[in-house]
Design a protein around this motif. Sequence first.
Motif, mmCIF file in Angstrom:
data_model
loop_
_atom_site.group_PDB
_atom_site.id
_atom_site.type_symbol
_atom_site.label_atom_id
_atom_site.label_comp_id
_atom_site.label_asym_id
_atom_site.label_seq_id
_atom_site.Cartn_x
_atom_site.Cartn_y
_atom_site.Cartn_z
ATOM 1 N N CYS A 1 0.830 -1.209 0.000
ATOM 2 C CA CYS A 1 0.000 0.000 0.000
ATOM 3 C C CYS A 1 0.861 1.254 0.000
ATOM 4 N N GLN A 2 1.947 1.227 0.735
ATOM 5 C CA GLN A 2 2.861 2.375 0.746
ATOM 6 C C GLN A 2 3.426 2.620 -0.647
ATOM 7 N N VAL A 3 3.831 1.549 -1.320
ATOM 8 C CA VAL A 3 4.384 1.665 -2.673
ATOM 9 C C VAL A 3 3.304 2.128 -3.648
ATOM 10 N N LEU A 4 2.126 1.544 -3.540
ATOM 11 C CA LEU A 4 1.026 1.916 -4.436
ATOM 12 C C LEU A 4 0.616 3.378 -4.241
ATOM 13 N N ALA A 5 0.672 3.862 -3.022
ATOM 14 C CA ALA A 5 0.372 5.273 -2.756
ATOM 15 C C ALA A 5 1.473 6.167 -3.336
ATOM 16 N N LYS A 6 2.704 5.744 -3.207
ATOM 17 C CA LYS A 6 3.826 6.509 -3.756
ATOM 18 C C LYS A 6 3.688 6.683 -5.268
ATOM 19 N N HIS A 7 3.125 5.671 -5.926
ATOM 20 C CA HIS A 7 2.980 5.704 -7.382
ATOM 21 C C HIS A 7 1.598 6.178 -7.838
ATOM 22 N N GLY A 8 0.784 6.654 -6.896
ATOM 23 C CA GLY A 8 -0.475 7.304 -7.246
ATOM 24 C C GLY A 8 -1.675 6.408 -7.464
ATOM 25 N N LEU A 9 -1.555 5.112 -7.203
ATOM 26 C CA LEU A 9 -2.696 4.217 -7.383
ATOM 27 C C LEU A 9 -3.609 4.222 -6.169
ATOM 28 N N LEU A 10 -3.039 4.530 -5.008
ATOM 29 C CA LEU A 10 -3.792 4.636 -3.768
ATOM 30 C C LEU A 10 -3.536 5.995 -3.140
ATOM 31 N N GLU A 11 -4.442 6.384 -2.271
ATOM 32 C CA GLU A 11 -4.279 7.593 -1.462
ATOM 33 C C GLU A 11 -4.238 7.160 -0.007
ATOM 34 N N ARG A 12 -3.290 7.715 0.756
ATOM 35 C CA ARG A 12 -3.186 7.397 2.176
ATOM 36 C C ARG A 12 -3.954 8.426 2.990
ATOM 37 N N HIS A 13 -4.688 7.954 3.965
ATOM 38 C CA HIS A 13 -5.439 8.836 4.863
ATOM 39 C C HIS A 13 -4.460 9.708 5.644
ATOM 40 N N ASP A 14 -4.828 10.950 5.906
ATOM 41 C CA ASP A 14 -3.942 11.879 6.606
ATOM 42 C C ASP A 14 -3.697 11.513 8.065
ATOM 43 N N GLU A 15 -4.658 10.875 8.710
ATOM 44 C CA GLU A 15 -4.563 10.658 10.148
ATOM 45 C C GLU A 15 -4.281 9.219 10.570
ATOM 46 N N THR A 16 -4.445 8.277 9.681
ATOM 47 C CA THR A 16 -4.242 6.871 10.035
ATOM 48 C C THR A 16 -3.727 6.117 8.820
#
Length: 83
Positions: A46-61
């Motif tokens: 998930c961290q990698v997918l967020a880094k590449h724009g496929l996922l968005e990480r929640h700001d607080e959790t």
Amino acid sequence: MHRRVEWLKPSDRVIVAELAEYGGWMKPSSLALNISYTRRHIARRCQVLAKHGLLERHDETAGYRVTEHGHQFLQDKLNEDDL
């Protein structure tokens, strides 16, 4: 496609698809209840997918949801250069 994109793993499509089906924010531990990967593996991916724009990480959790780019990935509308 995962064989042509260096950072992409076979589990990534499964993770993005599960998040897309859910349609909202989800933590890796919840994803691990629904798919056959460990929480640790899912969290890393998930961290990698967020880094590449496929996922968005929640700001607080440590929760994630699918981006428009991620939906395009699932619909095979992206090529290697887009990733």
